[in-house]
Enzyme design. Sequence first.
Site, mmCIF file in Angstrom:
data_model
loop_
_atom_site.group_PDB
_atom_site.id
_atom_site.type_symbol
_atom_site.label_atom_id
_atom_site.label_comp_id
_atom_site.label_asym_id
_atom_site.label_seq_id
_atom_site.Cartn_x
_atom_site.Cartn_y
_atom_site.Cartn_z
ATOM 1 N N GLY A 1 51.615 34.751 35.384
ATOM 2 C CA GLY A 1 50.311 35.235 34.790
ATOM 3 C C GLY A 1 49.429 35.733 35.870
ATOM 4 C CB SER A 2 45.736 36.480 36.384
ATOM 5 O OG SER A 2 45.767 37.312 35.102
#
Length: 641
Positions: A363-364
Site C-alpha cells: 500500500g502507501s
Amino acid sequence: MLFSRSLLHLLPLVCFISALPTDDARNVHSRRNGTAGGVYYGVTSAEHEERSKSLKAGGYRVISLSAFGTPPDVKYAAVWTKAEGAEFETIASADEDAFNAWYEEWKGKGYVSTHVAATGPAEEAVFAGVMERSNITEVQKCGMDTPYAYENVTMDINVIVRGVSVYGSPSNRRFCIVGHENIGNRKQSTHYQTTYFTIDYQKMYDAEIQKRFWRPTYLDVSNDHLISSLFEDTSVGKWVSKVGLTEAQLTAEIHTQTASGLSLVHLQGGGEGDDVLYTAIFAEKTEPLSQNWNANGKMTGFEDNTALTSSLDTTMRDWMTRNGIRQAQVAVAREGKLLGERAYTLAESDRAVASPSDKFLLGSVSKMFTHAATQRLIDDGLLNLTTTVYPLLGYNPADPRANNITVEHLVSHTAGYDRSVSGDIAFMFRSVAQSKNSSTPQTLRDMIEYMVERPLDFTPGDGGYAYSNFGTMLLSYIVANLTGTPYMDFLKERVFSEGIEAELFATAAETHFNDRIVQETKFTGLSPLFPQEEVLVPATAGGDGDIKEEVVGSFGLRASASTIAKFIGNNAVWTIGGRDWMASRDGSVAGARAYARSEGQENYDWAVLLNSRDFGSEEEWNGLVYTTLPDIWAANKIAEA
C-alpha cells in the site's frame, strides 16, 4: 504495461476450469462424511417430512434445505449427512405465524436457526427450517422486502450469513436471511438478487473465483430463477458448483461427481412443474478445513530474545485469530541492521506457510521508496525542493496555480489536490478512460494529462493539506522522465541497497495464482483494464479502480517487513532524506495493510505487514500498531553490540 489483455479476457474460462476437480496437490484431502442416502429433491411436503423423521432417527443431520413451488404444490430438496452434533429440530409446510411461533419457542430453549427456506406468494408463503442447540448469537429475519434491511436487524453484531431464501413474486418479493455471529471475522461476499437490482451470476462467479481459494457456499434460486449467492475463502478440498440444472441433469451430475469422490453438500431448487431448476455444490468435505498456527524467523538483537519472541507470538496469534488474518510479518532493525524478524500463518493446510523473506503488498508504504528516489535526483543536482514540476515536464496546466506546484508540495501533500473534493485519481483509471471514450487502459502519463486539464482544489502551499496519492504518482513519473530509466529499474539501480528487495505487485489476477502470500479481499469491481466493458475482477486486481503498474510509485510495491525495517533505518519513512526520528507511515489498499515506524527511543525501526485489510475494525488495527507492539518493543531492551 506488464499485463496481457488477451490473457485476462480468457481468465473467466480459466477460472471456471480451475474450479473443477484437478490433481493440484493443494486441493487434495481425504473424503469425509459422504451424503449417500441423505439426498432427495422434487419431493412433496409429506415425503420430505417422512424422510426427515427417518434420517434424523438414523443419525443424519441436515446440511442443506430448500422449498420451492407454489402452495399447495410445494416441493422440497435436502441434503443430510450422517454425523454427530448438537440436538436439532425441524419444521416444514408451516405458514408464517406457525413458523415464527416455532422459531420463538425453540430459540427460548437455547436453539438457533441453521437453515431456513420459504416459497410461495408473500401473503401465503410456506416455511421450513432447522434449529439446533447452540450458544452462538444468531440473527434471523423473514418477510423483508429488501435483503439490505438485514443490516438494520444485525445492528452492531458482526454476522456471517448462513443462508438466504427469496420468495414472493417478482412484483412483491420477500427475503428471509439467517446469520450467525462471525467469531474470528471470516470473510464472505454476499450477492442478493432483487427485482430492481439483478446480477449476472456468471460474471460475478468468474470474478469471485479469481480470488484465490474463494468458492460459492450457498446458491439460492428463486422461483423465477434468480440466483442469490454467498462466497467464502474457506477450504473443503476439491469442489464443483453447478447452476441451472434440470432434475435429470442434477441426477446425472450427482452420479458423476460421486464417482469422482465428491459429495453433494448444497442443493437448492426454484420454479414449479417442468420449470424447476437446481443449483448444486459438491465438495470433498462437508465442513471447512481447520486453521493451523505457524511462527518462524528469529529475534536475535535483544537481551532476552526468548521473552520477546514469546510476547510477539502470543500477541500476533491472538490478534490474527480475532481478526481473521491468515498471514503476517513483523520485523525490527537498528541503523539498517536486522534485530529480528517473525512471519506468522494462521491458515488452512492448502495455504503456504509465510516466511520472513516473503513479500507483502505495501500500500502507501511504497511511497517512501519514491521519496528516496526523489532524494537521489536532488543529490544528483537534477532537482531541488523548489523545482516547479509541470514546467519541468513541459506541461501548461489549465489552472495557472498548478504552474507553482513544487517537488516539496508533492512530498508534503500541499500541492492543491484534495481527494475528498475531486476524488482520488489513483482509483479513477476506468472513469478517466470512459471520459475520453477510450477502450485502452490509461497510463500514468494519460492520468497526468487528465489532471493538467483539471482545476486544483486549493492553492499550492497556502497552508492547506490533503493526502494525495497523485503526488507520489507524479514524482515517480518525474524520476523516469528525468533519468530516462523506467521507475522500477531506477529503484533497483539507485535506491535498493544490499539486502533491500521490493518489486511491483502486478494488476492482473492470473499473475498471482501461485503467490505464497495471498492478498485477500472480499470485494470485487469493474476492471480498469477494459474500461468500455463490464468485466468484474477482484479489488486487488484493479476492481478498486487502480492499475498497479501505473500507481507503483504510490502504493503498488511489495516487500518484506524486514526490508522495510532495514530501509527506514537510513531513509525517511514519511518525508525525504535520511531517517525520520519518531515518524511513521500507514499503508492501506485492497488486500493489504502495512505499518512502518522509526522510533526515537534507542533509534530502532520496525514494520508489520498483513495480507488483508478486511479485519475486525480500525480500532483493532490502531490498538496493534499504536499501543500493543510499541509496548512490546519498549519492554525489551536491545542488546549492546
